[in-house]
Design a protein around this motif. Structure first.
Motif, PDB file in Angstrom:
ATOM      1  N   LEU A 157       0.927  -1.122  -0.118  1.00  0.00           N
ATOM      2  CA  LEU A 157      -0.140   0.160  -0.003  1.00  0.00           C
ATOM      3  C   LEU A 157       0.901   1.436  -0.158  1.00  0.00           C
ATOM      4  O   LEU A 157       1.422   1.432   1.069  1.00  0.00           O
ATOM      5  CB  LEU A 157      -0.969  -0.100   1.249  1.00  0.00           C
ATOM      6  N   VAL A 158       0.903   1.797  -1.145  1.00  0.00           N
ATOM      7  CA  VAL A 158       1.550   3.228  -1.122  1.00  0.00           C
ATOM      8  C   VAL A 158       0.591   4.381  -1.388  1.00  0.00           C
ATOM      9  O   VAL A 158      -0.033   4.357  -2.344  1.00  0.00           O
ATOM     10  CB  VAL A 158       2.718   3.249  -2.288  1.00  0.00           C
ATOM     11  N   PRO A 159       0.542   5.097  -0.604  1.00  0.00           N
ATOM     12  CA  PRO A 159      -0.320   6.471  -0.972  1.00  0.00           C
ATOM     13  C   PRO A 159      -0.025   6.929  -2.254  1.00  0.00           C
ATOM     14  O   PRO A 159       1.167   7.107  -2.843  1.00  0.00           O
ATOM     15  CB  PRO A 159       0.084   7.554   0.326  1.00  0.00           C
ATOM     16  N   GLY A 160      -1.209   7.570  -2.710  1.00  0.00           N
ATOM     17  CA  GLY A 160      -1.073   8.091  -4.101  1.00  0.00           C
ATOM     18  C   GLY A 160      -0.665   9.494  -3.885  1.00  0.00           C
ATOM     19  O   GLY A 160      -0.607  10.149  -3.237  1.00  0.00           O
ATOM     20  N   ARG A 161      -0.191  10.054  -5.386  1.00  0.00           N
ATOM     21  CA  ARG A 161       0.223  11.393  -5.468  1.00  0.00           C
ATOM     22  C   ARG A 161      -0.849  12.334  -5.635  1.00  0.00           C
ATOM     23  O   ARG A 161      -1.897  12.019  -6.330  1.00  0.00           O
ATOM     24  CB  ARG A 161       1.141  11.490  -6.669  1.00  0.00           C
ATOM     25  N   HIS A 162      -0.552  13.463  -5.052  1.00  0.00           N
ATOM     26  CA  HIS A 162      -1.489  14.409  -5.555  1.00  0.00           C
ATOM     27  C   HIS A 162      -1.205  15.905  -5.843  1.00  0.00           C
ATOM     28  O   HIS A 162       0.105  15.987  -5.396  1.00  0.00           O
ATOM     29  CB  HIS A 162      -2.840  14.558  -4.734  1.00  0.00           C
ATOM     30  N   ASP A 163      -1.628  16.752  -6.359  1.00  0.00           N
ATOM     31  CA  ASP A 163      -1.045  17.774  -7.032  1.00  0.00           C
ATOM     32  C   ASP A 163      -1.246  19.280  -6.107  1.00  0.00           C
ATOM     33  O   ASP A 163      -1.427  20.362  -6.814  1.00  0.00           O
ATOM     34  CB  ASP A 163      -1.723  18.011  -8.201  1.00  0.00           C
ATOM     35  N   GLN A 164      -1.352  19.399  -4.782  1.00  0.00           N
ATOM     36  CA  GLN A 164      -1.552  20.634  -3.982  1.00  0.00           C
ATOM     37  C   GLN A 164      -0.088  21.021  -4.167  1.00  0.00           C
ATOM     38  O   GLN A 164       1.002  20.023  -3.955  1.00  0.00           O
ATOM     39  CB  GLN A 164      -1.904  20.499  -2.742  1.00  0.00           C
ATOM     40  N   GLY A 165       0.054  22.374  -4.355  1.00  0.00           N
ATOM     41  CA  GLY A 165       1.742  22.792  -4.401  1.00  0.00           C
ATOM     42  C   GLY A 165       2.366  22.882  -2.950  1.00  0.00           C
ATOM     43  O   GLY A 165       1.624  22.641  -1.884  1.00  0.00           O
ATOM     44  N   GLY A 166       3.404  23.655  -2.839  1.00  0.00           N
ATOM     45  CA  GLY A 166       3.816  24.118  -1.591  1.00  0.00           C
ATOM     46  C   GLY A 166       4.595  23.211  -0.586  1.00  0.00           C
ATOM     47  O   GLY A 166       4.621  22.115  -1.016  1.00  0.00           O
ATOM     48  N   TRP A 167       4.783  23.716   0.561  1.00  0.00           N
ATOM     49  CA  TRP A 167       5.351  22.875   1.549  1.00  0.00           C
ATOM     50  C   TRP A 167       4.942  21.514   1.892  1.00  0.00           C
ATOM     51  O   TRP A 167       5.564  20.744   2.174  1.00  0.00           O
ATOM     52  CB  TRP A 167       5.768  23.858   2.674  1.00  0.00           C
ATOM     53  N   ALA A 168       3.803  21.529   2.138  1.00  0.00           N
ATOM     54  CA  ALA A 168       2.970  20.471   2.740  1.00  0.00           C
ATOM     55  C   ALA A 168       3.031  19.312   1.609  1.00  0.00           C
ATOM     56  O   ALA A 168       3.307  18.169   1.848  1.00  0.00           O
ATOM     57  CB  ALA A 168       1.313  20.828   2.984  1.00  0.00           C
ATOM     58  N   GLN A 169       3.024  19.787   0.318  1.00  0.00           N
ATOM     59  CA  GLN A 169       3.035  18.917  -0.928  1.00  0.00           C
ATOM     60  C   GLN A 169       4.586  18.186  -0.825  1.00  0.00           C
ATOM     61  O   GLN A 169       4.646  16.994  -0.991  1.00  0.00           O
ATOM     62  CB  GLN A 169       2.838  19.401  -2.119  1.00  0.00           C
ATOM     63  N   ALA A 170       5.613  18.983  -0.443  1.00  0.00           N
ATOM     64  CA  ALA A 170       7.139  18.439  -0.493  1.00  0.00           C
ATOM     65  C   ALA A 170       7.010  17.389   0.655  1.00  0.00           C
ATOM     66  O   ALA A 170       7.680  16.351   0.244  1.00  0.00           O
ATOM     67  CB  ALA A 170       7.918  19.679  -0.470  1.00  0.00           C
ATOM     68  N   ARG A 171       6.616  17.888   1.700  1.00  0.00           N
ATOM     69  CA  ARG A 171       6.781  16.629   2.890  1.00  0.00           C
ATOM     70  C   ARG A 171       5.933  15.451   2.759  1.00  0.00           C
ATOM     71  O   ARG A 171       6.349  14.536   2.912  1.00  0.00           O
ATOM     72  CB  ARG A 171       6.304  17.377   4.105  1.00  0.00           C
TER      73      ARG A 171
END
Ligand code: ZN
Length: 373
Positions: A157-171
């Protein structure tokens, strides 16, 4: 196919009545010559009886002979050889067809089966594992003699990617990649476990380029040495059959390349007075002197000659009495005797070459050997 399970099962067989182990070489070009396998078996039986000192083993062979002969008369399966293990009183009857490897005709009788030749063949036989790896799943395919033998699938089980930008996204992205790493670690564990269980000795890594690179990076040395190629796979559009087709092509190219390199080196060393010999006469000499490390032969090569069954002398010429000890000798294919000798008395490796490498070697007598000294 000669699997580890099969070898283990054979190794566990036992009978004080005597188990006959009969290796019979099948020459595909002579397949339609009447009773070729039977003649081979009888020749092997005669050689066995000549040096066997135990009466009970001669009787055991006599007891099983008719059953083995009838079986060989009816054999239509083709292949390069058969290994038969028989002991009627203990209800043992095992037939192992050998498809591509070289097995010499060889008969033995003892309380346990003589599986040495089969074990050597199994060790050297190319067993290809293809791993199709993705970010969250993997499939492992084991192929031997062109047939799929084993499949293993795993999914993490690997969580999917999604496309919010910013710092939270990088983490979040780092978090996902940690899951991918964990998944790849699982795949590695599976590859290691598979290696233990099946003894695969060639590895093709397939998948999206980025994941393939990551898995390769993570491979320990012992597995990396087995990698013969990688292939980029569009996992959404390519079927398993297509991926396995690619892997098979990679494997064939690899084998061809390795065989050509081997023959080239053999010829160079033999001609440059290195530790190698070419041609049946010199190869037999080296075998009789117990100097052979690796015997190399062109697929299908045979050579008529004679063998003494008392002292083990053999040569690519005709003789009724052994020039070494004076005992009776019999006609035989000396290439088979060479392979038998290489396997059984000097623990040498035997490599059969095909295609272009075969043509090269045939131009130099079809057989040669790398020497220990
Ligand atoms: Zn002799």
């Amino acid at each position: 196919m000669v699997s580890r399970d099969l070898l283990q099962r054979l190794a566990s067989l036992q009978s004080s009545e005597g188990i006959v182990s009969a290796y019979v070489r099948l020459d595909s070009r002579l397949m339609y010559t009447a009773n070729q396998p039977v003649m081979k078996f009888k020749g092997g039986a005669k050689r066995f009886l000549r040096h066997n000192k135990e009466r009970r083993w001669a009787e055991a062979l006599e007891r099983e002979e008719q059953r083995i002969v009838s079986f060989l008369q009816d054999w239509k399966g083709g292949g390069r050889g058969l290994a038969i293990f028989a002991c009627t009183p203990a209800d043992i009857w095992e037939v192992v067809p050998v498809e591509r490897a070289y097995i010499p005709t060889h008969i033995a009788v003892d309380t346990t089966p003589d599986i040495f030749i089969l074990a050597r063949v199994a060790d050297e036989y190319p067993r290809l594992l293809t791993v199709v790896v993705q970010r969250d799943r993997a499939r492992l395919y084991l192929v031997e003699t062109g047939r799929l033998q084993d499949v293993e699938k795993l999914r993490t089980l690997v969580p999917g990617r999604h496309d919010q930008g910013g710092w939270a996204q990088a983490r979040y992205q780092r978090h996902i990649e940690e899951h991918v790493d964990r998944h790849l670690k699982r795949v590695l564990g599976e590859l290691q476990e598979f290696r233990q269980r099946t003894g695969y000795n060639r590895l093709v890594v397939a998948g999206p380029r980025e994941v393939v690179a990551r898995l390769l990076d993570a491979l320990p040395n012992d597995l990396r040495e087995l990698v013969i190629g990688t292939t980029e796979v569009d996992v959404k559009h390519e079927s398993d059959e297509e991926v396995l087709g690619d892997a098979h092509r990679i494997w064939q190219e690899h084998e061809r390349k390795v065989e050509k390199r081997l023959v080239k080196q053999l010829v160079e060393e033999a001609q440059g007075e290195g530790q190698a010999v070419l041609g049946i006469e010199r190869t037999i000499d080296a075998l009789l002197q117990e100097r052979v490390r690796l015997l190399v032969l062109a697929d299908g090569v045979t050579r008529d000659g004679s063998a003494c069954d008392s002292c083990g002398f053999f040569a690519a010429e005709e003789f009724q009495r052994c020039p070494a000890c004076g005992a009776e000798a019999s006609p035989t294919d000396v290439v088979e005797r060479a392979v038998e000798r290489a396997y059984l008395s000097q623990d040498a490796t035997v490599e059969v070459v095909f295609d272009e490498a075969r043509e090269w070697l045939l131009a130099h007598g079809g057989i040669g050997a790398f020497l220990r000294y």
